[in-house]
Design a protein around this motif. Structure first.
Motif, PDB file in Angstrom:
ATOM      1  N   SER A  99      21.378   6.128 -55.637  1.00 54.54           N
ATOM      2  CA  SER A  99      22.738   6.292 -55.124  1.00 54.54           C
ATOM      3  C   SER A  99      22.793   6.728 -53.669  1.00 54.54           C
ATOM      4  O   SER A  99      23.862   6.746 -53.077  1.00 54.54           O
ATOM      5  N   GLU A 100      21.637   7.091 -53.111  1.00 51.15           N
ATOM      6  CA  GLU A 100      21.606   7.446 -51.697  1.00 51.15           C
ATOM      7  C   GLU A 100      20.315   6.930 -51.085  1.00 51.15           C
ATOM      8  O   GLU A 100      19.343   6.661 -51.784  1.00 51.15           O
ATOM      9  N   LEU A 101      20.324   6.780 -49.799  1.00 51.17           N
ATOM     10  CA  LEU A 101      19.159   6.222 -49.116  1.00 51.17           C
ATOM     11  C   LEU A 101      17.914   7.067 -49.345  1.00 51.17           C
ATOM     12  O   LEU A 101      17.994   8.295 -49.423  1.00 51.17           O
ATOM     13  N   PRO A 102      16.769   6.413 -49.428  1.00 56.29           N
ATOM     14  CA  PRO A 102      15.517   7.149 -49.597  1.00 56.29           C
ATOM     15  C   PRO A 102      15.189   8.006 -48.379  1.00 56.29           C
ATOM     16  O   PRO A 102      15.550   7.668 -47.253  1.00 56.29           O
ATOM     17  N   ALA A 103      14.493   9.097 -48.618  1.00 55.81           N
ATOM     18  CA  ALA A 103      13.908   9.889 -47.533  1.00 55.81           C
ATOM     19  C   ALA A 103      12.669   9.121 -47.051  1.00 55.81           C
ATOM     20  O   ALA A 103      12.292   8.124 -47.659  1.00 55.81           O
ATOM     21  N   PRO A 104      12.014   9.571 -45.978  1.00 60.71           N
ATOM     22  CA  PRO A 104      10.877   8.810 -45.446  1.00 60.71           C
ATOM     23  C   PRO A 104       9.707   8.594 -46.409  1.00 60.71           C
ATOM     24  O   PRO A 104       8.947   7.652 -46.234  1.00 60.71           O
ATOM     25  N   ASP A 105       9.547   9.426 -47.446  1.00 60.23           N
ATOM     26  CA  ASP A 105       8.410   9.245 -48.349  1.00 60.23           C
ATOM     27  C   ASP A 105       8.753   9.427 -49.828  1.00 60.23           C
ATOM     28  O   ASP A 105       7.886   9.391 -50.681  1.00 60.23           O
ATOM     29  N   HIS A 106      10.031   9.622 -50.139  1.00 63.29           N
ATOM     30  CA  HIS A 106      10.423   9.784 -51.538  1.00 63.29           C
ATOM     31  C   HIS A 106      11.871   9.340 -51.736  1.00 63.29           C
ATOM     32  O   HIS A 106      12.634   9.228 -50.779  1.00 63.29           O
ATOM     33  N   LEU A 107      12.199   9.118 -52.999  1.00 61.90           N
ATOM     34  CA  LEU A 107      13.558   8.728 -53.361  1.00 61.90           C
ATOM     35  C   LEU A 107      13.867   9.273 -54.740  1.00 61.90           C
ATOM     36  O   LEU A 107      12.974   9.714 -55.459  1.00 61.90           O
ATOM     37  N   THR A 108      15.137   9.237 -55.100  1.00 57.92           N
ATOM     38  CA  THR A 108      15.571   9.732 -56.397  1.00 57.92           C
ATOM     39  C   THR A 108      16.354   8.650 -57.127  1.00 57.92           C
ATOM     40  O   THR A 108      17.267   8.054 -56.555  1.00 57.92           O
ATOM     41  N   ALA A 124      17.755  13.062 -63.129  1.00 57.91           N
ATOM     42  CA  ALA A 124      17.224  12.595 -61.845  1.00 57.91           C
ATOM     43  C   ALA A 124      15.704  12.587 -61.877  1.00 57.91           C
ATOM     44  O   ALA A 124      15.080  13.503 -62.431  1.00 57.91           O
ATOM     45  N   PHE A 125      15.133  11.557 -61.282  1.00 56.75           N
ATOM     46  CA  PHE A 125      13.686  11.409 -61.209  1.00 56.75           C
ATOM     47  C   PHE A 125      13.275  11.163 -59.764  1.00 56.75           C
ATOM     48  O   PHE A 125      13.796  10.255 -59.121  1.00 56.75           O
ATOM     49  N   ASN A 126      12.367  11.986 -59.303  1.00 54.65           N
ATOM     50  CA  ASN A 126      11.860  11.849 -57.945  1.00 54.65           C
ATOM     51  C   ASN A 126      10.620  10.968 -57.954  1.00 54.65           C
ATOM     52  O   ASN A 126       9.720  11.171 -58.759  1.00 54.65           O
ATOM     53  N   LEU A 127      10.616  10.014 -57.078  1.00 54.75           N
ATOM     54  CA  LEU A 127       9.498   9.097 -56.932  1.00 54.75           C
ATOM     55  C   LEU A 127       8.992   9.173 -55.509  1.00 54.75           C
ATOM     56  O   LEU A 127       9.774   9.383 -54.574  1.00 54.75           O
ATOM     57  N   ARG A 128       7.716   8.992 -55.350  1.00 49.80           N
ATOM     58  CA  ARG A 128       7.096   8.938 -54.026  1.00 49.80           C
ATOM     59  C   ARG A 128       6.849   7.477 -53.681  1.00 49.80           C
ATOM     60  O   ARG A 128       6.728   6.639 -54.564  1.00 49.80           O
ATOM     61  N   TYR A 129       6.741   7.200 -52.392  1.00 53.32           N
ATOM     62  CA  TYR A 129       6.408   5.840 -51.992  1.00 53.32           C
ATOM     63  C   TYR A 129       5.719   5.843 -50.638  1.00 53.32           C
ATOM     64  O   TYR A 129       5.809   6.799 -49.868  1.00 53.32           O
TER      65      TYR A 129
END
Length: 149
Positions: A99-108, A124-129
């Protein structure tokens, strides 16, 4: 005695593994994807992204649309891999939303509906990328309290 997840795409592979009894790794997911070409991107957007997520592809996000579409798709694939051992049923791309833009290395990602008594709507689930030149990798470790361990 171990939990794990694997993925491969266009000559790349990725894996994540942890001891089954680890209190920090009750559900693991990983996905690797090559960036979607224009035709594939259109299919990804149509099949895997919600209207809310499509609105993020406006080009003003700082993410090129092909990378953001691929990232959202990959994150949902990762979430499926991590939660499937608890849910024990297939669920579609509409089960979660960015629902919101990803941060530089993770998203929800947030669940849009309950999938299991321990996986309720709104969770909510936090994922890294990590973004590379020609592909990206997403991964997550589902916390034990979420997966009911």
């Amino acid at each position: 005695g171990v939990l794990g997840s694997i993925s491969h795409a266009r000559g790349h592979c990725a894996a994540i593994v942890a001891p089954e009894a680890s209190p920090r790794s009750q559900g693991l997911g990983i996905d690797i994807e090559a960036y979607a070409a224009p035709r594939a991107q259109a299919a990804l957007v149509k099949i895997a992204l919600s209207n809310t997520e499509r609105a993020l592809l406006d080009g003003k996000s700082g993410f090129p649309p092909d990378r953001l579409a691929t990232l959202i798709f990959s994150a949902k694939e990762t979430l499926f891999k991590a939660l499937y051992p608890v849910v024990r049923a297939h669920f579609g791309f509409d089960a979660a939303v960015l629902s919101e833009l990803p941060a530089p290395d993770h998203l929800t990602l947030r669940l849009t509906r309950s999938l299991h008594p321990t996986l309720r709507e709104g969770a909510a689930f936090n994922l890294r990328y990590v973004l590379n030149e020609d592909h990206l990798v997403t991964w997550m470790i589902a916390p034990p309290q979420i997966t009911g361990a």
